[in-house]
Design a protein around this motif. Structure first.
Motif: not given
Length: 422
Positions: A14-21, A102-110, A112-116, A122-128
């Motif tokens: 269940g660690c597709s970006g949530g997960g408190g820690g 987590r990234v889906d909640k960013l209002d500036y997500k769209d 990014y250059t190179g987010l693909d 289907d998962d995002i593993w880092a941010l550029p």
């Protein structure tokens, strides 16, 4: 663990970006080759993003990768900045946290250059945060001196480079990274390979399929790694510089030893900030023009695109704070702050404008913006699983120990056999 298995493990957890820690250490540790003494404002921004402490360790990328793969399960570092070729290894080892939710909640997500290039299955593993496209940099004053213009064909440039070697005292026409094991050498190879193909490996079911042909490999081996040494009576590059590493090769260019180089936009920072550059380095930089690499046989505009990722360790004891630090570094504000302090790359977000720094006074450097647009990423396959063969063959080609087209066939056979393991 295979890449597919790593994906499955992440989904089950269940660690597709949530997960408190959220409980755990109150100190967030960051490993980076870029967040160092030259970027105090960015480091402050990252520290201010959490209530606890943020500790930075500055080390070279090769050391980061080695130490991360062997020690990240301890939870240290919480955040790691890396090069694209680390992605597949870290995911395969189940050492990075998917950030999708987590990234889906960013209002500036769209923006990014190179987010693909940070996505797989289907998962995002880092941010550029920054990026570059590898381009062709040349001394305009030297070419003008002899009435040369940059040709479209690489083979024609090799001839030109040889003429510069003959005519310009103490200078060769070109230099390339040739140190065995140096990642930049492979990246330069890919810069020309991407003129002929759009991908190296592409997903094929649960595995990967090799895209380039043996001829694709052979042509790049011949034109980029053999011709500059052997095609002409006077070589376009310096045979005595075989084994030169990427940093020395960049410095040699700005110091005036070469008329051209395939490199990235970080040169002005190097020219002004390195202890190894000479008093002519900034003048040589200001006389430099950035444009697309001349094309190998059958090639079109295209190059290796590097978009630097920032990862979150999935073993972190405090993932919420670690995410806040990642977010601070990769936000438009963080990117802008970084590039104000270290202007050597392009922003990986459309909300940050890239301008050639005023103090470098070289409008021709903006050619990298067009180069970046033609860049191609090699995706989430594990470079370390296939790089050894390439390094061995590239050395043999440069020392004329194997026919370049034969080297292309051998590389194709080896990489094809590895497609199911990367």
């Amino acid at each position: 663990m295979s890449l597919a298995a790593a994906m499955g493990a992440g989904s089950i957890a269940g660690c597709s970006g949530g997960g408190g820690g959220g409980s755990g250490s109150d100190t967030i540790t960051v490993w980076s080759d870029a967040f160092d003494s030259q970027t105090p404002k960015l480091k402050k921004l990252m520290r201010d993003s959490v209530d606890g402490k943020v500790e930075f360790s500055d080390m070279r990328y090769d050391s980061i990768k080695k130490k991360y793969l062997t020690g990240a399960k301890t939870g240290t570092p919480d955040v790691v900045e890396a090069t694209p070729n680390h992605r597949g290894d870290y995911v395969s080892a189940d050492l990075i946290e998917p950030l999708t939710d987590r990234v889906d909640k960013l209002d500036y997500k769209d923006g990014y250059t190179g987010l693909d290039t940070m996505k797989y299955k289907d998962d995002i593993w880092a941010l550029p945060y920054i990026g570059n496209g590898r381009g062709f940099v040349y001394r305009q004053d030297i070419l003008e001196k002899y009435g040369f213009e940059v040709p479209e064909k690489w083979s024609d440039f090799v001839e030109m480079g040889a003429e510069i070697t003959k005519k310009e005292d103490g200078m060769h026409g070109f230099t390339l990274t040739s140190q065995k094991g140096n990642t930049r050498g492979l990246q330069e190879f890919l810069s020309f390979l991407f003129q002929r193909v759009d991908a190296i490996f592409e997903p094929d079911g649960d595995g990967w399929k090799l895209v380039p042909t043996a001829e694709d490999f052979g042509i790049v081996f011949k034109e980029y790694f053999w011709d500059p040494f052997y095609k002409t009576d006077k070589p376009a590059t310096d045979p005595n510089a075989r084994g030169i590493d990427s940093l020395a090769h960049d410095i040699a260019y700005v110091n005036g030893n070469y008329a051209a180089i395939s490199t990235g936009p970080w040169i002005p920072g190097l020219a002004s900030g390195s202890d190894d550059t000479n008093e002519q380095a900034m003048k040589n930089y200001r006389n430099s023009v950035a444009t697309h690499n001349p094309r190998v046989e059958g090639g079109e505009k295209g190059t290796y695109m590097e978009v630097k990722p920032v990862f979150l360790n999935n073993n972190s004891k405090n993932k919420d704070d670690a995410w806040n630090v990642v977010k601070a570094a990769t936000s438009p504000e963080g990117i802008k702050t970084f590039l104000e302090e270290d202007p050597g790359n392009l922003p990986a977000h459309e909300d940050v404008e890239w301008n050639v720094p005023e103090q470098t006074n070289n409008p021709d450097w903006k050619g990298f913006k067009e180069v970046f647009k033609t860049g191609k990423s090699y995706g989430f396959w594990s470079v370390s699983k296939v790089s050894t063969t390439w390094f061995d063959l590239s050395q043999k080609v440069m020392y004329d120990e194997i026919d370049p087209m034969k080297a292309g066939k051998q590389l194709h056979q080896e990489w094809s056999s590895k497609a199911g393991e990367i």
